[in-house]
Scaffold this motif. Structure first.
Motif, PDB file in Angstrom:
ATOM      1  N   ARG A  10     -23.990 -27.191   5.887  1.00  0.00           N
ATOM      2  CA  ARG A  10     -23.178 -27.030   7.099  1.00  0.00           C
ATOM      3  C   ARG A  10     -21.865 -27.798   7.018  1.00  0.00           C
ATOM      4  O   ARG A  10     -20.946 -27.542   7.803  1.00  0.00           O
ATOM      5  CB  ARG A  10     -23.976 -27.483   8.327  1.00  0.00           C
ATOM      6  CG  ARG A  10     -25.214 -26.631   8.619  1.00  0.00           C
ATOM      7  CD  ARG A  10     -26.037 -27.229   9.755  1.00  0.00           C
ATOM      8  NE  ARG A  10     -26.540 -28.552   9.397  1.00  0.00           N
ATOM      9  CZ  ARG A  10     -26.963 -29.450  10.278  1.00  0.00           C
ATOM     10  NH1 ARG A  10     -26.929 -29.182  11.576  1.00  0.00           N
ATOM     11  NH2 ARG A  10     -27.421 -30.625   9.871  1.00  0.00           N
ATOM     12  N   GLY A  43     -23.858 -23.196   7.731  1.00  0.00           N
ATOM     13  CA  GLY A  43     -23.546 -22.974   9.137  1.00  0.00           C
ATOM     14  C   GLY A  43     -22.755 -21.690   9.322  1.00  0.00           C
ATOM     15  O   GLY A  43     -22.634 -20.872   8.404  1.00  0.00           O
ATOM     16  N   GLN A  45     -19.465 -21.668  10.507  1.00  0.00           N
ATOM     17  CA  GLN A  45     -18.027 -21.896  10.515  1.00  0.00           C
ATOM     18  C   GLN A  45     -17.413 -21.442   9.198  1.00  0.00           C
ATOM     19  O   GLN A  45     -17.887 -21.807   8.123  1.00  0.00           O
ATOM     20  CB  GLN A  45     -17.731 -23.384  10.752  1.00  0.00           C
ATOM     21  CG  GLN A  45     -18.237 -23.896  12.090  1.00  0.00           C
ATOM     22  CD  GLN A  45     -18.003 -25.390  12.265  1.00  0.00           C
ATOM     23  OE1 GLN A  45     -17.510 -26.057  11.378  1.00  0.00           O
ATOM     24  NE2 GLN A  45     -18.370 -25.899  13.423  1.00  0.00           N
ATOM     25  N   MET A  68     -26.439 -23.643  13.100  1.00  0.00           N
ATOM     26  CA  MET A  68     -26.255 -24.951  13.736  1.00  0.00           C
ATOM     27  C   MET A  68     -24.933 -25.548  13.277  1.00  0.00           C
ATOM     28  O   MET A  68     -24.501 -25.315  12.148  1.00  0.00           O
ATOM     29  CB  MET A  68     -27.397 -25.905  13.367  1.00  0.00           C
ATOM     30  CG  MET A  68     -28.746 -25.540  13.942  1.00  0.00           C
ATOM     31  SD  MET A  68     -29.985 -26.842  13.626  1.00  0.00           S
ATOM     32  CE  MET A  68     -30.263 -26.663  11.849  1.00  0.00           C
ATOM     33  N   LYS A  69     -24.303 -26.331  14.153  1.00  0.00           N
ATOM     34  CA  LYS A  69     -23.111 -27.067  13.769  1.00  0.00           C
ATOM     35  C   LYS A  69     -23.498 -28.163  12.767  1.00  0.00           C
ATOM     36  O   LYS A  69     -24.674 -28.513  12.640  1.00  0.00           O
ATOM     37  CB  LYS A  69     -22.462 -27.681  15.007  1.00  0.00           C
ATOM     38  CG  LYS A  69     -21.916 -26.653  15.995  1.00  0.00           C
ATOM     39  CD  LYS A  69     -21.282 -27.314  17.197  1.00  0.00           C
ATOM     40  CE  LYS A  69     -22.323 -28.070  18.024  1.00  0.00           C
ATOM     41  NZ  LYS A  69     -21.732 -28.648  19.267  1.00  0.00           N
ATOM     42  N   ASP A  72     -25.832 -31.427  15.069  1.00  0.00           N
ATOM     43  CA  ASP A  72     -26.288 -30.599  16.189  1.00  0.00           C
ATOM     44  C   ASP A  72     -27.613 -31.165  16.696  1.00  0.00           C
ATOM     45  O   ASP A  72     -28.533 -31.404  15.904  1.00  0.00           O
ATOM     46  CB  ASP A  72     -26.471 -29.159  15.683  1.00  0.00           C
ATOM     47  CG  ASP A  72     -26.642 -28.133  16.774  1.00  0.00           C
ATOM     48  OD1 ASP A  72     -27.402 -28.406  17.721  1.00  0.00           O
ATOM     49  OD2 ASP A  72     -26.037 -27.052  16.674  1.00  0.00           O
ATOM     50  N   VAL A  73     -27.715 -31.385  17.977  1.00  0.00           N
ATOM     51  CA  VAL A  73     -28.940 -31.975  18.512  1.00  0.00           C
ATOM     52  C   VAL A  73     -30.162 -31.115  18.186  1.00  0.00           C
ATOM     53  O   VAL A  73     -31.277 -31.627  18.025  1.00  0.00           O
ATOM     54  CB  VAL A  73     -28.811 -32.198  20.041  1.00  0.00           C
ATOM     55  CG1 VAL A  73     -28.735 -30.864  20.781  1.00  0.00           C
ATOM     56  CG2 VAL A  73     -29.968 -33.046  20.557  1.00  0.00           C
ATOM     57  N   ARG A  74     -29.956 -29.807  18.015  1.00  0.00           N
ATOM     58  CA  ARG A  74     -31.093 -28.923  17.722  1.00  0.00           C
ATOM     59  C   ARG A  74     -31.715 -29.188  16.359  1.00  0.00           C
ATOM     60  O   ARG A  74     -32.865 -28.767  16.107  1.00  0.00           O
ATOM     61  CB  ARG A  74     -30.648 -27.457  17.808  1.00  0.00           C
ATOM     62  CG  ARG A  74     -30.256 -27.009  19.213  1.00  0.00           C
ATOM     63  CD  ARG A  74     -29.676 -25.604  19.181  1.00  0.00           C
ATOM     64  NE  ARG A  74     -28.429 -25.561  18.423  1.00  0.00           N
ATOM     65  CZ  ARG A  74     -27.792 -24.431  18.120  1.00  0.00           C
ATOM     66  NH1 ARG A  74     -28.295 -23.269  18.480  1.00  0.00           N
ATOM     67  NH2 ARG A  74     -26.653 -24.479  17.435  1.00  0.00           N
ATOM     68  N   GLN A  75     -30.969 -29.886  15.485  1.00  0.00           N
ATOM     69  CA  GLN A  75     -31.528 -30.159  14.170  1.00  0.00           C
ATOM     70  C   GLN A  75     -32.769 -31.051  14.256  1.00  0.00           C
ATOM     71  O   GLN A  75     -33.592 -31.055  13.346  1.00  0.00           O
ATOM     72  CB  GLN A  75     -30.481 -30.806  13.269  1.00  0.00           C
ATOM     73  CG  GLN A  75     -30.099 -32.226  13.657  1.00  0.00           C
ATOM     74  CD  GLN A  75     -28.801 -32.680  13.024  1.00  0.00           C
ATOM     75  OE1 GLN A  75     -27.903 -31.895  12.752  1.00  0.00           O
ATOM     76  NE2 GLN A  75     -28.699 -33.979  12.766  1.00  0.00           N
TER      77      GLN A  75
END
Length: 376
Positions: A10, A43, A45, A68-69, A72-75
């Protein structure tokens, strides 16, 4: 036996200048090591600097999109199922903040530097600084931590009480073919108006880079031109623009937020010198890139840059504009000094290869996978 290594790709975006380059080169070289398969988690981008299609075309590499960025908190909860589906044995995070303590697989994380910890001026905000240190502390305690310099290893121990074994210090490599051709020199002239002999700085413009001191120094060197390559970081106030206005050198300072990868070698090779005035760094890759391109290097007299540059650079007190101006003037006038630095730099930089760095990284990954350390 095949080792299947996941790579957090990412960071392969234009924003992550140095980390993206490290990730791309290490991935390319690891793919050449027998017995290694790589899964690059990319990612969404786009990037003008890193070609994911080239990586995907390598025999031992597959690319998966994770949506995901780079941070990213989702990681925290998404890495575990992603890694399970991909069947990786161990995960490599080129940027430690991309890691998760709940990944479910052994992991190695590259902690490049402790810049945010060094000085409050280098942190975008107090909130960011607190979050960064909290997450870094967790990752340092739950992952195998690698660094790119012994100076960074000492800082990790200083701030996080985690010892980084000398074998876990993996210096960056450098493209040994970096340089220019007549055709790229002509492009540099046509597209940017650059003929050569300029003072060059390469790197994102953030407070720790200390770029304003170069503007002040150039103002003291008649007819010298300064070329600044690298985008500004919108999280910080611009220190360079006001310095240019204050010193009245707008006609002698060229700011280039982006230069294509195929012109970067020529940009180094045509420079009169590279000036690298950072107050703190994790490594200092532009120093080695300039040396490969046979361009002399001026650098701040700080421990990490002395570690990277050895006896092949000239060192200057980082905040002394008069000293920078004097060193620039001296290098321009002293052919013997220039020739000596060029020869020493080429020999010194030849010892830093991405292939060697990749071998040491794979060894660290094998150790983490076999011990089961950092599994949760």
């Amino acid at each position: 036996m095949t080792l299947r290594i996941g790579v957090d790709g990412r960071v392969l975006t234009d924003r992550y200048h140095g980390i993206g380059r490290v990730a791309y080169e290490l991935t390319t070289e690891m793919a050449r090591i027998p017995g290694v398969e790589l899964v690059v988690f990319a990612g969404d981008q786009p990037s003008r600097r890193f070609d994911l299609d080239v990586l995907a075309g390598l025999p031992a590499v597959s690319v998966r999109r994770v949506g995901m960025k780079p941070v990213d908190v989702r990681q925290l909860w998404r890495w575990r199922p992603e890694l399970r589906r991909a069947g990786v044995d161990v995960m490599f995070f080129p940027y430690h903040l991309g890691a998760s303590p709940l990944a479910g697989k052994p992991r190695v994380a590259l902690l490049h530097d402790c810049i945010f910890e060094t000085d409050p001026r280098f942190v975008p905000s107090r909130k960011v600084g607190l979050a960064y240190r909290m997450l870094t502390s967790v990752i340092a305690r739950t992952s195998t931590v690698l660094t790119v310099s012994h100076a960074s290893a000492r800082e990790v121990e200083r701030f996080y009480r985690q010892r980084v074994h000398p074998g876990q210090v993996i210096p960056n490599g450098v493209d040994q073919d970096l340089g220019g051709t007549a055709a790229t020199a002509d492009r540099l002239r046509r597209e940017y108006g650059l003929d050569g002999g300029y003072v060059l700085h390469v790197g994102a413009q953030r407070p720790h880079k200390n770029v304003a001191v170069l503007v002040e120094a150039i103002a003291k060197v008649p007819d010298a031109q300064l070329v600044l390559v690298g985008s500004a970081d919108e999280r910080f106030p611009d220190e360079v623009g006001p310095a240019i206005d204050r010193c009245g050198v707008a006609d002698r300072v060229l700011r280039l937020p982006f230069v294509p990868e195929d012109l970067l070698g020529t940009l180094y090779a045509r420079a009169g010198l590279l000036a690298y005035p950072s107050l703190v760094e994790g490594f200092g890759l532009p120093m080695l890139e300039a040396m490969v391109a046979r361009t002399p290097v001026l650098a701040s007299d700080v421990p990490v840059l002395r570690e990277v540059g050895g006896d092949a650079a000239l060192y200057v007190p980082p905040t002394d504009a008069e000293a920078w101006a004097a060193a620039i003037t001296r290098l321009a006038a002293d052919d013997d000094l220039r020739s000596g630095l060029v020869a020493a730099g080429a020999a010194h930089a030849s010892r830093f290869t991405w292939g060697r760095a990749a071998e040491r990284l794979v060894a660290a990954a094998v150790s983490a996978a076999s011990s089961g350390r950092s599994r949760s």
